[in-house]
Design a protein around this motif. Structure first.
Motif, PDB file in Angstrom:
ATOM      1  N   UNK A  24       7.889  -6.973  34.281  1.00  0.00           N
ATOM      2  CA  UNK A  24       7.111  -5.890  33.662  1.00  0.00           C
ATOM      3  C   UNK A  24       7.810  -5.343  32.423  1.00  0.00           C
ATOM      4  N   UNK A  25       9.101  -5.139  32.522  1.00  0.00           N
ATOM      5  CA  UNK A  25       9.856  -4.579  31.405  1.00  0.00           C
ATOM      6  C   UNK A  25       9.947  -5.544  30.232  1.00  0.00           C
ATOM      7  N   UNK A  26      10.125  -6.813  30.509  1.00  0.00           N
ATOM      8  CA  UNK A  26      10.185  -7.797  29.422  1.00  0.00           C
ATOM      9  C   UNK A  26       8.847  -7.888  28.702  1.00  0.00           C
ATOM     10  N   UNK A  27       7.759  -7.781  29.440  1.00  0.00           N
ATOM     11  CA  UNK A  27       6.437  -7.808  28.825  1.00  0.00           C
ATOM     12  C   UNK A  27       6.251  -6.601  27.905  1.00  0.00           C
ATOM     13  N   UNK A  28       6.680  -5.430  28.378  1.00  0.00           N
ATOM     14  CA  UNK A  28       6.555  -4.217  27.562  1.00  0.00           C
ATOM     15  C   UNK A  28       7.465  -4.277  26.335  1.00  0.00           C
ATOM     16  N   UNK A  29       8.668  -4.840  26.509  1.00  0.00           N
ATOM     17  CA  UNK A  29       9.610  -4.920  25.390  1.00  0.00           C
ATOM     18  C   UNK A  29       9.172  -5.921  24.335  1.00  0.00           C
ATOM     19  N   UNK A  30       8.299  -6.854  24.705  1.00  0.00           N
ATOM     20  CA  UNK A  30       7.788  -7.806  23.714  1.00  0.00           C
ATOM     21  C   UNK A  30       7.014  -7.094  22.613  1.00  0.00           C
ATOM     22  N   UNK A  31       6.378  -5.983  22.972  1.00  0.00           N
ATOM     23  CA  UNK A  31       5.628  -5.203  21.974  1.00  0.00           C
ATOM     24  C   UNK A  31       6.437  -4.047  21.397  1.00  0.00           C
ATOM     25  N   UNK A  32       7.498  -3.633  22.111  1.00  0.00           N
ATOM     26  CA  UNK A  32       8.326  -2.515  21.629  1.00  0.00           C
ATOM     27  C   UNK A  32       9.791  -2.819  21.942  1.00  0.00           C
ATOM     28  N   UNK A  33      10.405  -3.744  21.204  1.00  0.00           N
ATOM     29  CA  UNK A  33      11.754  -4.219  21.569  1.00  0.00           C
ATOM     30  C   UNK A  33      12.860  -3.190  21.395  1.00  0.00           C
ATOM     31  N   UNK A  34      12.611  -2.101  20.697  1.00  0.00           N
ATOM     32  CA  UNK A  34      13.656  -1.112  20.475  1.00  0.00           C
ATOM     33  C   UNK A  34      13.570   0.106  21.357  1.00  0.00           C
ATOM     34  N   UNK A  35      12.758   0.057  22.404  1.00  0.00           N
ATOM     35  CA  UNK A  35      12.587   1.219  23.284  1.00  0.00           C
ATOM     36  C   UNK A  35      13.799   1.350  24.206  1.00  0.00           C
ATOM     37  N   UNK A  36      14.581   2.404  24.007  1.00  0.00           N
ATOM     38  CA  UNK A  36      15.824   2.578  24.764  1.00  0.00           C
ATOM     39  C   UNK A  36      15.562   2.780  26.253  1.00  0.00           C
ATOM     40  N   UNK A  37      14.492   3.490  26.600  1.00  0.00           N
ATOM     41  CA  UNK A  37      14.180   3.718  28.008  1.00  0.00           C
ATOM     42  C   UNK A  37      13.869   2.429  28.736  1.00  0.00           C
ATOM     43  N   UNK A  38      13.062   1.567  28.112  1.00  0.00           N
ATOM     44  CA  UNK A  38      12.740   0.278  28.725  1.00  0.00           C
ATOM     45  C   UNK A  38      13.978  -0.609  28.805  1.00  0.00           C
ATOM     46  N   UNK A  39      14.793  -0.592  27.765  1.00  0.00           N
ATOM     47  CA  UNK A  39      16.014  -1.394  27.772  1.00  0.00           C
ATOM     48  C   UNK A  39      16.973  -0.941  28.871  1.00  0.00           C
ATOM     49  N   UNK A  41      16.176   0.577  31.726  1.00  0.00           N
ATOM     50  CA  UNK A  41      15.640   0.130  33.019  1.00  0.00           C
ATOM     51  C   UNK A  41      15.850  -1.362  33.212  1.00  0.00           C
ATOM     52  N   UNK A  42      15.687  -2.145  32.144  1.00  0.00           N
ATOM     53  CA  UNK A  42      15.900  -3.590  32.250  1.00  0.00           C
ATOM     54  C   UNK A  42      17.364  -3.891  32.573  1.00  0.00           C
ATOM     55  N   UNK A  43      18.287  -3.169  31.927  1.00  0.00           N
ATOM     56  CA  UNK A  43      19.707  -3.361  32.233  1.00  0.00           C
ATOM     57  C   UNK A  43      19.985  -3.052  33.699  1.00  0.00           C
ATOM     58  N   UNK A  44      19.352  -1.993  34.226  1.00  0.00           N
ATOM     59  CA  UNK A  44      19.529  -1.629  35.636  1.00  0.00           C
ATOM     60  C   UNK A  44      18.992  -2.742  36.543  1.00  0.00           C
ATOM     61  N   UNK A  45      17.793  -3.253  36.222  1.00  0.00           N
ATOM     62  CA  UNK A  45      17.205  -4.315  37.040  1.00  0.00           C
ATOM     63  C   UNK A  45      18.080  -5.565  37.026  1.00  0.00           C
ATOM     64  N   UNK A  46      18.625  -5.899  35.867  1.00  0.00           N
ATOM     65  CA  UNK A  46      19.500  -7.074  35.769  1.00  0.00           C
ATOM     66  C   UNK A  46      20.802  -6.855  36.521  1.00  0.00           C
ATOM     67  N   UNK A  47      21.350  -5.645  36.415  1.00  0.00           N
ATOM     68  CA  UNK A  47      22.588  -5.336  37.143  1.00  0.00           C
ATOM     69  C   UNK A  47      22.379  -5.472  38.638  1.00  0.00           C
ATOM     70  N   UNK A  48      21.278  -4.965  39.139  1.00  0.00           N
ATOM     71  CA  UNK A  48      21.019  -5.044  40.576  1.00  0.00           C
ATOM     72  C   UNK A  48      20.778  -6.480  41.032  1.00  0.00           C
ATOM     73  N   UNK A  49      20.424  -7.364  40.093  1.00  0.00           N
ATOM     74  CA  UNK A  49      20.271  -8.788  40.413  1.00  0.00           C
ATOM     75  C   UNK A  49      21.534  -9.586  40.077  1.00  0.00           C
ATOM     76  N   UNK A  50      22.617  -8.839  39.737  1.00  0.00           N
ATOM     77  CA  UNK A  50      23.929  -9.441  39.449  1.00  0.00           C
ATOM     78  C   UNK A  50      23.930 -10.307  38.195  1.00  0.00           C
TER      79      UNK A  50
END
Length: 373
Positions: A24-39, A41-50
């Motif tokens: 979901x976050x990657x899809x949203x970032x495709x249209x708004x790649x500089x959104x710090x809030x989405x980035x 959350x994506x960093x958190x999701x990636x961290x939790x997936x190691x």
């Protein structure tokens, strides 16, 4: 910020559907790649997936997009703690706290990880003063107290937290670990089973093996003391004294093994099968050597043949070598360990390049000084 995508991803993260949230976050970032809030959350999701390397690049992009955003710095600190890079994590957490006092818990944990226990406890106390009825604040106090070695304070804090929120997952896990330190085997294993039952997709199998590993650790220490003593007495003095010490050692070993393993039941052995193969091999080999030591001592106590005491002494270095193998096996499948090795190799190559550059510059300066002189 794409508000709907942000809220949808946040909801997915709350129920620990990290892969779906990442999509979901990657899809949203495709249209708004500089959104710090989405980035963030994506960093958190990636961290939790190691996925630590990718999470680091994402959080760095978020820092560039919003250098004064407290949430970004807090997630950066959490990522650095996971790697672990405690000094850098403290710096990131301090910046997050300067921007927003709500991030005091992560600063307390970062300070604790950096072995700055007095500061960590002060920060945790500040957070508790701001939220005296918060289970999360009390668990933070318990965490840093445990790391500082204050078992009683940690137990009081975590019990207070569970009185407020009996289902607090980390609080129950922490109480189980505190019970393990005081050899309250039955309650510790019950709490760990309950925590694993609540989230069967992510059981802490390494923690559930603690009775086996604790027994091996204590037997290693006991062998280091008793084996050389019995061997020395057997050859220097002989007689009944060393045989009595050997027999007593066997009885103490058997009693302590029963004290740990009988209340634990089959759970540690079942959990061991789910751990990394390297850890399983180290534990099984440790058990073999741990069984041979009392076998040799028992045989000596019965036969009084002093050469039998050489076996336990020879096994002492083997046991401690297996302890190192056990520590390696614990982290062998941990992506954080692999990332730490990658970072270490990167830092080593950087240091080597700097040293070569320094050496070349030094040679040039020496040659120039020689010519001028």
């Amino acid at each position: 910020m794409t508000t709907s995508a942000y809220r949808h991803a946040q909801a997915l993260l709350e129920i620990e559907r990290f892969a779906q949230a990442e999509t979901t976050l990657r899809t949203a970032l495709a249209t708004d790649p500089g959104d710090a809030g989405l980035l963030t959350l994506l960093a958190y999701a990636l961290r939790r997936q190691s996925s630590f390397a990718e999470a680091r690049s994402v959080i760095e992009a978020a820092l560039q997009a919003a250098p004064e955003d407290a949430e970004v710095h807090a997630e950066h600190a959490a990522l650095l703690m996971a790697l672990p890079r405690s000094g850098a994590a403290v710096a990131a957490a301090e910046r997050a706290v300067r921007l927003d006092q709500r991030h005091l818990p992560i600063l307390a944990r970062a300070l604790s990880l950096d072995d700055r226990h007095a500061e960590a406890r002060n920060v945790a106390a500040r957070h508790l003063a701001q939220a005296p009825h918060s289970a999360e604040a009390l668990v933070t106090v318990a965490d840093v107290a445990r790391q500082a070695g204050d078992h009683d304070e940690a137990v009081r804090a975590v019990q207070a937290a569970l009185a407020i929120d009996p289902g607090h997952r980390h609080g129950r896990w922490l109480l189980a670990m505190l019970d393990s330190e005081r050899l309250r085997v039955r309650r510790s294993m019950r709490l760990l089973r309950d925590v694993a039952r609540d989230d069967p997709t992510d059981p802490d199998v390494v923690a559930m093996v603690w009775p086996i590993r604790r027994l091996l650790r204590d037997l290693r220490r006991w062998s280091l003391l008793v084996a050389p003593l019995v061997c020395a007495l057997a050859y220097l003095l002989g007689g009944p004294a060393p045989r009595l010490i050997a027999a007593t050692s066997v009885l103490v070993t058997a009693g302590f093994a029963g004290r740990l393993l009988l209340p634990a039941g089959r759970t540690p052995w079942r959990s061991l099968r789910l751990t990394a193969p390297a850890l399983q091999r180290a534990v099984h080999a440790g058990w073999l050597t741990a069984a041979l030591v009392p076998a040799f001592l028992c045989a000596y106590a019965v036969t009084s043949a002093p050469w039998l005491t050489i076996g336990p002494v020879a096994l002492v270095p083997v046991q401690w070598s297996l302890a190192l193998a056990e520590l390696h096996g614990e982290v062998a499948d941990d992506p954080r360990y692999h990332q730490l090795l990658i970072d270490f190799r990167h830092d080593l190559r950087k240091w080597s390049a700097e040293m070569r550059e320094w050496w070349e510059e030094t040679k040039r300066e020496v040659k120039q000084a020689w010519r001028e002189g």
